[in-house]
Design an enzyme around this catalytic site. Structure first.
Site, mmCIF file in Angstrom:
data_model
loop_
_atom_site.group_PDB
_atom_site.id
_atom_site.type_symbol
_atom_site.label_atom_id
_atom_site.label_comp_id
_atom_site.label_asym_id
_atom_site.label_seq_id
_atom_site.Cartn_x
_atom_site.Cartn_y
_atom_site.Cartn_z
ATOM 1 N N SER A 14 0.395 7.864 0.577
ATOM 2 C CA SER A 14 0.209 7.190 1.489
ATOM 3 C C SER A 14 0.927 4.963 0.792
ATOM 4 O O SER A 14 1.128 4.617 1.315
ATOM 5 C CB SER A 14 -1.038 6.922 2.175
ATOM 6 O OG SER A 14 -1.850 6.467 0.913
ATOM 7 N N TYR A 45 -3.740 6.276 4.913
ATOM 8 C CA TYR A 45 -4.164 7.915 5.539
ATOM 9 C C TYR A 45 -5.300 8.235 5.561
ATOM 10 O O TYR A 45 -5.879 8.960 6.912
ATOM 11 C CB TYR A 45 -3.127 8.545 4.328
ATOM 12 C CG TYR A 45 -1.831 8.846 4.838
ATOM 13 C CD1 TYR A 45 -1.111 8.328 5.712
ATOM 14 C CD2 TYR A 45 -1.410 10.323 3.403
ATOM 15 C CE1 TYR A 45 0.122 8.135 5.022
ATOM 16 C CE2 TYR A 45 0.105 10.212 3.481
ATOM 17 C CZ TYR A 45 1.232 8.655 3.593
ATOM 18 O OH TYR A 45 2.606 9.660 4.147
ATOM 19 N N CYS A 77 -1.431 12.741 -3.354
ATOM 20 C CA CYS A 77 -2.306 12.124 -2.621
ATOM 21 C C CYS A 77 -3.339 12.939 -1.787
ATOM 22 O O CYS A 77 -3.203 14.048 -1.706
ATOM 23 C CB CYS A 77 -1.754 11.467 -1.613
ATOM 24 S SG CYS A 77 -2.855 11.300 0.342
ATOM 25 N N THR A 79 -5.604 13.132 0.214
ATOM 26 C CA THR A 79 -5.908 12.859 1.440
ATOM 27 C C THR A 79 -4.672 14.212 2.339
ATOM 28 O O THR A 79 -5.528 14.550 3.305
ATOM 29 C CB THR A 79 -5.979 11.446 2.556
ATOM 30 O OG1 THR A 79 -6.702 10.499 0.809
ATOM 31 C CG2 THR A 79 -6.327 11.061 3.535
ATOM 32 N N CYS A 191 -9.351 10.249 -4.982
ATOM 33 C CA CYS A 191 -8.300 9.450 -4.411
ATOM 34 C C CYS A 191 -7.253 8.927 -5.652
ATOM 35 O O CYS A 191 -7.831 8.031 -6.717
ATOM 36 C CB CYS A 191 -7.989 8.298 -2.974
ATOM 37 S SG CYS A 191 -7.699 7.226 -2.643
ATOM 38 N N THR A 192 -5.729 9.093 -5.085
ATOM 39 C CA THR A 192 -5.141 8.451 -6.461
ATOM 40 C C THR A 192 -4.952 7.151 -6.782
ATOM 41 O O THR A 192 -4.384 6.830 -7.816
ATOM 42 C CB THR A 192 -3.611 9.243 -6.044
ATOM 43 O OG1 THR A 192 -3.430 8.655 -4.893
ATOM 44 C CG2 THR A 192 -3.476 10.793 -6.019
ATOM 45 N N HIS A 193 -5.089 6.354 -5.348
ATOM 46 C CA HIS A 193 -5.243 5.179 -6.018
ATOM 47 C C HIS A 193 -6.017 4.793 -6.532
ATOM 48 O O HIS A 193 -6.383 3.695 -7.500
ATOM 49 C CB HIS A 193 -5.746 3.818 -4.622
ATOM 50 C CG HIS A 193 -4.413 4.376 -3.553
ATOM 51 N ND1 HIS A 193 -3.668 5.524 -2.908
ATOM 52 C CD2 HIS A 193 -3.826 2.909 -3.301
ATOM 53 C CE1 HIS A 193 -2.688 4.727 -2.389
ATOM 54 N NE2 HIS A 193 -2.569 3.348 -2.851
HETATM 55 N N1 DGL Z 1 -3.830 7.589 -2.080
HETATM 56 C C1 DGL Z 1 -4.298 9.184 -1.251
HETATM 57 C C2 DGL Z 1 -5.946 9.519 -1.765
HETATM 58 O O1 DGL Z 1 -5.561 10.266 -3.179
HETATM 59 C C3 DGL Z 1 -5.418 8.269 0.277
HETATM 60 C C4 DGL Z 1 -5.062 6.291 -0.155
HETATM 61 C C5 DGL Z 1 -5.143 6.029 1.512
HETATM 62 O O2 DGL Z 1 -6.339 6.479 2.193
HETATM 63 O O3 DGL Z 1 -4.264 6.238 2.173
HETATM 64 O O4 DGL Z 1 -6.273 9.784 -1.509
#
Ligand code: DGL
Length: 278
Positions: A14, A45, A77, A79, A191-193
């Site tokens: 995302s 997302y 990601c 999600t 979450c990758t972020h």
């Molecule tokens: N980077 C996404 C993940 O690994 C999520 C970030 C979002 O909420 O867009 O879940």
């Protein structure tokens, strides 16, 4: 066959979070070319419904297949993996598709106290896929789940003050971290972020509590899958490879500068991103 070797691997998230996976992919598969899509025009997302994430995942996969002839797709990601990977595999049965899930299994193997913290998006934690993962580990650990609304967005926008405030309030709300009985002795970054808030989180929970991310396993799994399913498509060392350059190609569906500055900061690359309208 030679053409296959030069086909890139598609990677999407995302936003900038999937760069943490791209970094691991580049280390594991240094001869491959990658095309990265940050869907920040349609993020986050994790706080949208499944139908939105499904639509976006298909739009991006269609684009990567039609315009770049990708030989594999990495859903970087959690999600989107939870919401869309089954549908993507059904839609593109011949394309190797690799997803990411919160590293609960490695955490169970590592934890001594048996109490494991998990930070992820609301979308991931409420998904059927995550529920199944949890029930496959029934009795193997106690998981403290924290949905982190706003955190991916704060990281996406490099809003360091908001990142610190949210990390502090989420980790405090989860309970005690440490190595004593009853304390969380591992923290899963689901979450990758969140990889890009690792330093902040580590300071808050203490250096003795490891953070578990999924990027390296995804990269290994991608290599294994390509070796197994499409060995003739693997990149060759230059100069035998006809690939022009191994630099990834970056696309963003929203603010280009967010992706470009994250690429500079996290990948130490000065590449430009292109606006993508899919
Ligand atoms: N980077 C996404 C993940 O690994 C999520 C970030 C979002 O909420 O867009 O879940």
């Amino acid at each position: 066959m030679a053409a296959d070797r030069t086909r890139p691997i598609g990677v999407f998230d995302s936003g900038v979070g999937g760069l943490s996976v791209l970094r691991a992919l580049q280390a594991e598969l240094p001869l491959e070319r990658f095309v990265y899509v940050a869907d920040n025009g349609h993020a986050p997302y994790g706080e949208r419904d499944d139908a939105h994430v499904l639509r976006r995942s298909h739009a991006i996969a269609d684009y990567l297949i039609a315009s770049h002839g990708i030989k594999a797709l990495v859903v970087a990601c959690n999600t989107a993996t939870a919401a869309a990977i089954h549908a993507l595999r059904t839609t593109y049965p011949d394309l190797p598709i690799i997803g990411i899930e919160p590293a609960l299994k490695p955490a169970v193997a590592l934890s001594k106290t048996g109490v494991i913290g998990v930070m992820a998006t609301r979308g991931t934690l409420h998904s059927e896929k995550f529920r199944k993962l949890l029930s496959s580990l029934d009795g193997k650990g106690h998981f403290v789940l924290q949905a982190c609304d706003g955190l991916a967005d704060a990281i996406e926008n490099s809003d360091n003050e908001r990142v610190l405030g949210l990390c502090r309030s989420y980790t405090t709300g989860m309970g005690a971290f440490g190595t004593q009985a009853g304390q969380m002795d591992c923290l899963v970054l689901g979450c990758t972020h969140y990889s890009f808030a690792a330093n902040v989180l580590q300071t808050l929970i203490g250096a003795e509590v490891p953070l578990l991310e999924g990027g390296v396993s995804v990269a290994r799994q991608t290599r294994r899958l390509l070796e197994q399913l499409k060995p003739s498509s693997l990149g060759l060392p230059r100069p035998w490879s006809s690939a022009q350059s191994q630099a990834p190609i970056f696309y963003s569906t929203g603010k280009l500068e967010l992706l470009e500055s994250a690429v500079r900061r996290w990948l130490q690359m000065d590449d430009r991103a292109t606006l993508l309208n899919v």
